[in-house]
Motif scaffolding. Structure first.
Motif, PDB file in Angstrom:
ATOM      1  N   SER A  42       3.062  10.672  -4.777  1.00  0.00           N
ATOM      2  CA  SER A  42       3.411   9.442  -4.583  1.00  0.00           C
ATOM      3  C   SER A  42       3.455   9.379  -3.116  1.00  0.00           C
ATOM      4  O   SER A  42       3.576  10.270  -2.140  1.00  0.00           O
ATOM      5  N   THR A  43       2.999   8.102  -2.356  1.00  0.00           N
ATOM      6  CA  THR A  43       2.828   8.007  -0.877  1.00  0.00           C
ATOM      7  C   THR A  43       4.206   7.749  -0.259  1.00  0.00           C
ATOM      8  O   THR A  43       4.292   8.032   0.900  1.00  0.00           O
ATOM      9  N   ASN A  44       5.193   7.665  -1.098  1.00  0.00           N
ATOM     10  CA  ASN A  44       6.631   7.595  -0.511  1.00  0.00           C
ATOM     11  C   ASN A  44       7.058   8.717   0.236  1.00  0.00           C
ATOM     12  O   ASN A  44       7.994   8.705   1.055  1.00  0.00           O
ATOM     13  N   THR A  88       0.791  -1.258   0.043  1.00  0.00           N
ATOM     14  CA  THR A  88       0.182   0.152   0.091  1.00  0.00           C
ATOM     15  C   THR A  88       0.661   1.195   0.032  1.00  0.00           C
ATOM     16  O   THR A  88       0.641   2.218  -0.434  1.00  0.00           O
ATOM     17  N   GLY A  89       2.102   1.232   0.377  1.00  0.00           N
ATOM     18  CA  GLY A  89       2.881   2.468   0.591  1.00  0.00           C
ATOM     19  C   GLY A  89       2.851   3.170   1.976  1.00  0.00           C
ATOM     20  O   GLY A  89       3.124   4.005   2.204  1.00  0.00           O
ATOM     21  N   GLN A 145       0.074   4.356  -5.480  1.00  0.00           N
ATOM     22  CA  GLN A 145       1.216   3.682  -5.509  1.00  0.00           C
ATOM     23  C   GLN A 145       1.861   3.263  -6.802  1.00  0.00           C
ATOM     24  O   GLN A 145       2.917   3.324  -7.185  1.00  0.00           O
ATOM     25  N   GLU A 146       0.923   2.695  -7.733  1.00  0.00           N
ATOM     26  CA  GLU A 146       1.448   2.059  -8.861  1.00  0.00           C
ATOM     27  C   GLU A 146       1.084   2.897 -10.301  1.00  0.00           C
ATOM     28  O   GLU A 146       1.438   2.408 -11.354  1.00  0.00           O
TER      29      GLU A 146
END
Length: 113
Positions: free
Chosen positions: A107-109, A18-19, A63-64
């Motif tokens: 982005s969740t990062n 999921t991130g 995420q993707e």
């Protein structure tokens, strides 16, 4: 969460999928549950997907970078419904002070909790 295949994931696998951490997911879910109750006070149809699956779909999108078409096919809904669900979740979370940093993020990062 009702979907057992996700319940078996450990914390590291969950983060990879999921991130975000499970605690962040649950916090998001609490916010969305309150918003959904408010939404249905005005009337309307229930959604085909559970709130958990809609949030997972949104996280997968973040995420993707899958297209709405692909996500819709994966979750069994139309492309338009996929867009509406993701947009609603994004709008609700951005309005919350804990997740305002989502505005403009791709982005969740960058915002792992």
């Amino acid at each position: 969460m009702k979907n057992n295949k996700f319940n078996t994931l450990n914390d590291k696998e969950w983060l990879r999928l999921t991130g975000i951490k499970k605690s962040t997911f649950n916090k998001m879910l609490d916010i969305l549950q309150v918003a959904e109750i408010e939404k249905f006070k005005k009337g309307g149809k229930t959604n085909k997907l559970s709130l958990e699956n809609r949030l997972l779909m949104t996280l997968s999108y973040w995420q993707e970078y899958q297209t709405y078409f692909h996500l819709g096919k994966n979750f069994g809904i139309s492309e338009a419904n996929c867009y509406r669900n993701i947009k609603w979740i994004e709008d609700i979370l951005i309005k919350n002070s804990d997740f305002q940093q989502l505005a403009g993020k791709k982005s969740t990062n960058k915002w792992l909790f």
